[in-house]
Design an enzyme around this catalytic site. Structure first.
Site: not given
Ligand code: NAD
Ligand code: TYD
Length: 350
Positions: A35, A82, A131-133, A156, A160, A287
């Protein structure tokens, strides 16, 4: 895997996954459906956008007609899903967006796969990236395994978890050939500067305060994003239908220790006096519902599929910082406009 549909391929992890598949499988077609929300950026893919086996389609997975048309036109035999809203703080501010994309969007994809694959169910795969969350929060001891009961605690992770349940329900009820993985925190190039590591890199560059939530004692397990892409490749090819694989970096860090390491690396790379960046650390209000610790037991993916992470944290963090320092224009583009509004609401009114 002749026709692979990747959703969310313009985002952080998705762009690394798209690049990996486009380069490694020149005989397969890779369709990236995204998107292009604030988190999706085609600049992430300029190096491969001209490849013959790559196609981009702009669209919203919440739109069921769009999702059906994707399947009609591109006839994917493999889906790697994703696309999601992915930032916990945004989910606290606006949960409904997460229900729409993460839950409804996933169910739209499941429906389309079920419909289009019903006559030829062989050699199909619907791979849901999670995600592990979803497992909740750990105390000082223990690891999440694939058997850990779900206990999501943020909007979030609740969205998920809900999507994961739907994916498994389509396997059990309709026999849709699904596979899932639940991964720990990713880091690396192209991550939007709202997540901890890129936000702090950007703030250090600009000498802005580093907002540490609470006492900085929360623990996360960090995996370099390209290692995640390799794990996804192994799981989509060799993961068993109906199964879940936990992916992690064997790399737990208390936030404040990680931030101090990042400050040290940045001072060195920017030629600043040691201690300069640490001076920017500012403790801010915690948070809401902040999960204390995430940690992954990744032995199943290692024992069954031979995947282990290859990049050390020091190496990965150094490469990540180098990328942000070399890509100031990317950073400037993604932090203009709406980002400033987000930043004010998230940090300055805290
Ligand atoms: P991101 O937020 O960087 O990217 C998300 C992408 O999805 C973007 O390109 C966005 O434009 C697209 N998107 C959002 N809503 C949409 C919609 N309605 N239709 C089509 N596209 C849409 O996310 P990320 O960090 O790359 O994570 C990708 C996946 O991996 C997610 O499912 C997330 O839950 C999972 N994940 C992320 C992490 C992490 O540490 N970032 C860890 C474990 C799992
Ligand atoms: P984040 O990158 O948002 O990932 P997640 O919450 O999905 O694990 O945050 C990683 C850790 O860092 C989390 O414990 C929250 C903390 N954090 C801060 O302390 N300050 C910040 O501004 C952000 C974005 C995260």
């Amino acid at each position: 895997m002749q026709h692979i549909l990747i959703t969310g391929g313009a985002g952080f992890i998705g762009s690394h996954v798209v690049r990996h598949f486009v380069k490694k499988y020149p005989g397969s077609t890779i369709v990236n459906a995204d998107k292009l929300t604030y988190a999706g950026n085609l600049l992430n893919l300029t190096d491969i956008e001209q490849e013959k086996n790559y196609h981009f389609v702009k669209g919203d997975i919440v739109d069921g007609d769009f999702v059906f048309s994707l399947f009609e036109k591109h006839k994917p035999d493999t889906v790697i899903h994703l696309a999601a809203e992915s930032h916990v703080d945004r989910s606290i501010a606006n949960p409904m967006e997460f229900v729409h994309t993460n839950v409804l969007g996933t169910v739209n994809l499941l429906n389309a796969a079920r419909h289009h694959w019903k006559d030829e169910p062989d050699n199909k795969r619907f791979y849901h990236i999670s995600t592990d969350e979803v497992y909740g929060s750990l105390g000082d001891e223990g690891l999440f395994t694939e058997e850990t009961p779900y206990d999501p605690r943020s909007p979030y992770s609740a969205s998920k978890a809900s999507s994961d349940h739907f994916v498994r329900a389509y396997w059990h009820t309709y026999g849709l050939p699904v596979v899932l993985s639940n991964c720990s925190n990713n880091y690396g190039p192209n991550q939007f500067p709202e997540k901890l590591i890129p936000l702090f890199i950007n703030n250090i560059i600009q000498k802005k305060p580093l907002p540490v939530y609470g006492k900085g004692e929360n623990v996360r397990d960090w995996l370099y994003v390209e290692d995640h892409a390799v794990a996804i490749d192994a799981i989509v090819r060799n993961g068993k239908p109906g199964e879940t694989y936990n992916i992690g970096g064997h790399n737990e860090w208390k936030n404040i220790d990680l931030i101090r390491l990042l400050c040290k690396i940045m001072d060195e790379k920017l030629g600043r006096e040691p201690g300069t960046s640490e001076g920017l650390i500012t403790y801010v209000k915690d948070r809401a519902g902040h999960d204390l610790r995430y940690a992954i037991d990744a032995s199943k993916v290692k024992d069954e599929l031979g995947w282990v992470p290859s990049v050390t944290f020091e190496e990965g963090l150094s490469k990540t910082v180098d990328w942000y320092l070399a890509n100031g224009e990317w950073l400037r583009q993604v932090t203009s406009g709406d980002y400033m509004q987000y930043y004010r609401e998230q940090y300055e009114e805290r």
